[in-house]
Design a protein around this motif. Structure first.
Motif, PDB file in Angstrom:
ATOM      1  N   THR A  14       0.863  -1.193   0.000  1.00  0.00           N
ATOM      2  CA  THR A  14       0.000   0.000   0.000  1.00  0.00           C
ATOM      3  C   THR A  14       0.900   1.243   0.000  1.00  0.00           C
ATOM      4  OG1 THR A  14      -1.516  -1.280   1.359  1.00  0.00           O
ATOM      5  CG2 THR A  14      -1.919   1.087   1.287  1.00  0.00           C
ATOM      6  N   PRO A  15       0.536   2.280  -0.762  1.00  0.00           N
ATOM      7  CA  PRO A  15       1.368   3.502  -0.781  1.00  0.00           C
ATOM      8  C   PRO A  15       1.537   4.099   0.621  1.00  0.00           C
ATOM      9  CG  PRO A  15      -0.296   3.574  -2.500  1.00  0.00           C
ATOM     10  CD  PRO A  15      -0.589   2.352  -1.681  1.00  0.00           C
ATOM     11  N   LYS A  16       2.734   4.694   0.840  1.00  0.00           N
ATOM     12  CA  LYS A  16       3.127   5.172   2.174  1.00  0.00           C
ATOM     13  C   LYS A  16       2.128   6.138   2.812  1.00  0.00           C
ATOM     14  CE  LYS A  16       7.989   5.077   3.263  1.00  0.00           C
ATOM     15  NZ  LYS A  16       9.257   5.740   3.204  1.00  0.00           N
ATOM     16  N   ASP A  17       1.696   7.156   2.009  1.00  0.00           N
ATOM     17  CA  ASP A  17       0.808   8.155   2.622  1.00  0.00           C
ATOM     18  C   ASP A  17      -0.557   7.552   2.954  1.00  0.00           C
ATOM     19  OD1 ASP A  17       0.572   7.854  -0.071  1.00  0.00           O
ATOM     20  OD2 ASP A  17       0.167   9.969  -0.527  1.00  0.00           O
ATOM     21  N   GLU A  18      -0.971   6.548   2.152  1.00  0.00           N
ATOM     22  CA  GLU A  18      -2.235   5.872   2.441  1.00  0.00           C
ATOM     23  C   GLU A  18      -2.105   5.044   3.732  1.00  0.00           C
ATOM     24  OE1 GLU A  18      -4.980   2.756   0.089  1.00  0.00           O
ATOM     25  OE2 GLU A  18      -3.803   4.098  -1.193  1.00  0.00           O
ATOM     26  N   ILE A  19      -0.929   4.426   3.910  1.00  0.00           N
ATOM     27  CA  ILE A  19      -0.698   3.626   5.124  1.00  0.00           C
ATOM     28  C   ILE A  19      -0.841   4.511   6.353  1.00  0.00           C
ATOM     29  CG2 ILE A  19       1.053   2.384   6.461  1.00  0.00           C
ATOM     30  CD1 ILE A  19       2.092   1.145   3.936  1.00  0.00           C
ATOM     31  N   ARG A  20      -0.196   5.681   6.301  1.00  0.00           N
ATOM     32  CA  ARG A  20      -0.239   6.590   7.453  1.00  0.00           C
ATOM     33  C   ARG A  20      -1.684   6.981   7.769  1.00  0.00           C
ATOM     34  NH1 ARG A  20       3.516   7.728  11.382  1.00  0.00           N
ATOM     35  NH2 ARG A  20       2.328   9.125  12.678  1.00  0.00           N
ATOM     36  N   LEU A  21      -2.409   7.336   6.716  1.00  0.00           N
ATOM     37  CA  LEU A  21      -3.789   7.789   6.904  1.00  0.00           C
ATOM     38  C   LEU A  21      -4.665   6.665   7.477  1.00  0.00           C
ATOM     39  CD1 LEU A  21      -5.655  10.222   6.378  1.00  0.00           C
ATOM     40  CD2 LEU A  21      -6.220   9.182   4.181  1.00  0.00           C
ATOM     41  N   LEU A  22      -4.513   5.462   6.917  1.00  0.00           N
ATOM     42  CA  LEU A  22      -5.327   4.337   7.389  1.00  0.00           C
ATOM     43  C   LEU A  22      -5.006   3.987   8.847  1.00  0.00           C
ATOM     44  CD1 LEU A  22      -5.280   2.022   4.242  1.00  0.00           C
ATOM     45  CD2 LEU A  22      -7.332   2.872   5.404  1.00  0.00           C
ATOM     46  N   CYS A  23      -3.709   4.003   9.181  1.00  0.00           N
ATOM     47  CA  CYS A  23      -3.316   3.673  10.560  1.00  0.00           C
ATOM     48  C   CYS A  23      -3.889   4.698  11.527  1.00  0.00           C
ATOM     49  CB  CYS A  23      -1.798   3.604  10.698  1.00  0.00           C
ATOM     50  SG  CYS A  23      -1.089   2.209   9.825  1.00  0.00           S
ATOM     51  N   GLU A  24      -3.757   5.974  11.167  1.00  0.00           N
ATOM     52  CA  GLU A  24      -4.289   7.026  12.053  1.00  0.00           C
ATOM     53  C   GLU A  24      -5.808   6.877  12.197  1.00  0.00           C
ATOM     54  OE1 GLU A  24      -0.924  10.448  11.115  1.00  0.00           O
ATOM     55  OE2 GLU A  24      -2.941  10.699  10.292  1.00  0.00           O
ATOM     56  N   THR A  25      -6.474   6.618  11.074  1.00  0.00           N
ATOM     57  CA  THR A  25      -7.934   6.508  11.107  1.00  0.00           C
ATOM     58  C   THR A  25      -8.369   5.391  12.038  1.00  0.00           C
ATOM     59  OG1 THR A  25      -8.027   7.281   8.834  1.00  0.00           O
ATOM     60  CG2 THR A  25      -9.982   6.133   9.644  1.00  0.00           C
ATOM     61  N   TRP A  26      -7.746   4.195  11.894  1.00  0.00           N
ATOM     62  CA  TRP A  26      -8.206   3.053  12.690  1.00  0.00           C
ATOM     63  C   TRP A  26      -7.782   3.159  14.149  1.00  0.00           C
ATOM     64  CZ3 TRP A  26     -12.186   0.205  12.128  1.00  0.00           C
ATOM     65  CH2 TRP A  26     -12.755   0.105  10.854  1.00  0.00           C
ATOM     66  N   LEU A  27      -6.606   3.713  14.389  1.00  0.00           N
ATOM     67  CA  LEU A  27      -6.216   3.908  15.793  1.00  0.00           C
ATOM     68  C   LEU A  27      -7.162   4.921  16.446  1.00  0.00           C
ATOM     69  CD1 LEU A  27      -2.340   3.828  15.401  1.00  0.00           C
ATOM     70  CD2 LEU A  27      -3.710   2.236  16.780  1.00  0.00           C
ATOM     71  N   ASN A  28      -7.537   5.958  15.721  1.00  0.00           N
ATOM     72  CA  ASN A  28      -8.489   6.935  16.270  1.00  0.00           C
ATOM     73  C   ASN A  28      -9.850   6.293  16.518  1.00  0.00           C
ATOM     74  OD1 ASN A  28      -6.846   9.179  16.484  1.00  0.00           O
ATOM     75  ND2 ASN A  28      -7.162   9.767  14.338  1.00  0.00           N
ATOM     76  N   ARG A  29     -10.296   5.461  15.576  1.00  0.00           N
ATOM     77  CA  ARG A  29     -11.604   4.827  15.755  1.00  0.00           C
ATOM     78  C   ARG A  29     -11.624   3.954  16.999  1.00  0.00           C
ATOM     79  NH1 ARG A  29     -14.348   2.992  10.108  1.00  0.00           N
ATOM     80  NH2 ARG A  29     -16.180   2.792  11.411  1.00  0.00           N
ATOM     81  N   PHE A  30     -10.470   3.364  17.324  1.00  0.00           N
ATOM     82  CA  PHE A  30     -10.394   2.554  18.547  1.00  0.00           C
ATOM     83  C   PHE A  30      -9.942   3.383  19.751  1.00  0.00           C
ATOM     84  CE2 PHE A  30     -10.897  -1.114  15.780  1.00  0.00           C
ATOM     85  CZ  PHE A  30     -11.737  -1.894  16.563  1.00  0.00           C
ATOM     86  N   GLY A  31      -9.893   4.709  19.581  1.00  0.00           N
ATOM     87  CA  GLY A  31      -9.624   5.589  20.728  1.00  0.00           C
ATOM     88  C   GLY A  31      -8.185   5.579  21.197  1.00  0.00           C
ATOM     89  N   VAL A  32      -7.239   5.143  20.343  1.00  0.00           N
ATOM     90  CA  VAL A  32      -5.833   5.090  20.756  1.00  0.00           C
ATOM     91  C   VAL A  32      -4.915   5.800  19.748  1.00  0.00           C
ATOM     92  CG1 VAL A  32      -5.863   3.101  22.333  1.00  0.00           C
ATOM     93  CG2 VAL A  32      -5.758   2.707  19.854  1.00  0.00           C
TER      94      VAL A  32
END
Ligand SMILES: Nc1ncnc2c1ncn2[C@@H]1O[C@H](COP(=O)(O)OP(=O)(O)OP(=O)(O)O)[C@@H](O)[C@H]1O
Length: 252
Positions: free
Chosen positions: A104-122
């Protein structure tokens, strides 16, 4: 999505699973319950292709799966265990690991990780080392690592049992709302029938390596189909919220 036909698993002479027939449809959230040693984790391992059965067949998305499970199928499945099993690196590297393997492209990885960590409150622990997390944070990171891959099927093996009561309550609440949004096809193993009532729309009860009931969680509790199921579920009828006030547990 997954069909298991006449699954048997023996280790040496010990029978662990017997004559399991089970079909999981897309979007279903099935809860697997039963006494200690009834075979819940074993069945989960077989359905997630972590263990081969002694006999029987499994179809995944309509295709029989042979002895060699393709990387394509493995990538459609995510498993979360009781212990978070995080890699010895940062939270970001943990959540990003599967996406990096998929190129997966780097900037997409960062965005997805931030999104899912935020959704789980961490979201705030993204740069922390996994070793520095509390048990509740670690399990949230582990769930974010599974969801970030957008799996076709998610297997959760007792994901709350290492958590204290408040951490568990808040994670069940968050997971319930996330699953309602994503509609991810899920199999959840739990020894606590209240988790099944809250999160699942189908309950499968196991005993001695067999499936002894399959139905809507609240209906099974209030109208168990046989004496074995009634005996197992009797304990959970003692919780006022499970019987007197079923509206607490509106099915997702
Ligand atoms: N690899 C193995 N070799 C031998 N026996 C096994 C193996 N895996 C599981 N078993 C046995 O199979 C039975 C079912 O185990 P399993 O962990 O699937 O039950 P469970 O319902 O998940 O139990 P619990 O609620 O205690 O986690 C147990 O008696 C266990 O000791």
């Amino acid at each position: 999505m997954i069909t298991a036909q006449n699954i048997n698993w023996r280790v040496r002479k010990k029978i662990i699973l017997q004559n399991i027939d089970f079909s999981l449809q897309k979007g279903e959230l099935a809860g697997l319950v039963g006494p200690n040693g009834s075979g819940k984790s074993s069945l989960l391992k077989i359905l997630s292709f972590l263990q081969r059965p002694t006999s029987g067949t499994i179809q995944f998305q309509g295709m029989p799966v042979g002895n060699r499970v393709s990387i394509d199928i493995r990538r459609k499945i995510a498993v979360v265990f009781q212990e978070p099993l995080l890699f010895n690196t940062t939270v970001f590297e943990n959540v990003a690991s599967g996406l990096k393997m998929r190129r997966t492209p780097k900037d997409e990885i960062r965005l997805l990780c931030e999104t899912w960590l935020n959704r789980f409150g961490v979201g705030h622990v993204i740069e922390q080392h996994a070793r520095s997390l509390s048990g509740g944070e670690a399990q949230r990171v582990s769930l974010a690592r599974a969801f970030v891959l957008d799996p076709d099927v998610l297997f959760l093996d007792e994901p709350f049992s290492a958590l204290d009561a408040p951490a568990k309550e808040s994670l069940v609440t968050d997971l319930q709302s996330i699953l309602q949004t994503t509609g991810t096809t899920t199999v959840l193993v739990s020894h606590d029938y209240r988790d099944i009532l809250r999160l699942a729309n189908r309950a499968l009860v196991m005993q001695n390596g067999r499936l002894i009931a399959d139905g809507a969680p609240l209906a099974l509790l209030n109208h168990p189909p046989n004496e074995q199921v009634a005996d197992f579920l009797r304990h959970w009828r003692n919780f006022p919220e499970t019987v007197d006030n079923p509206f607490v547990y509106l099915q997702p």
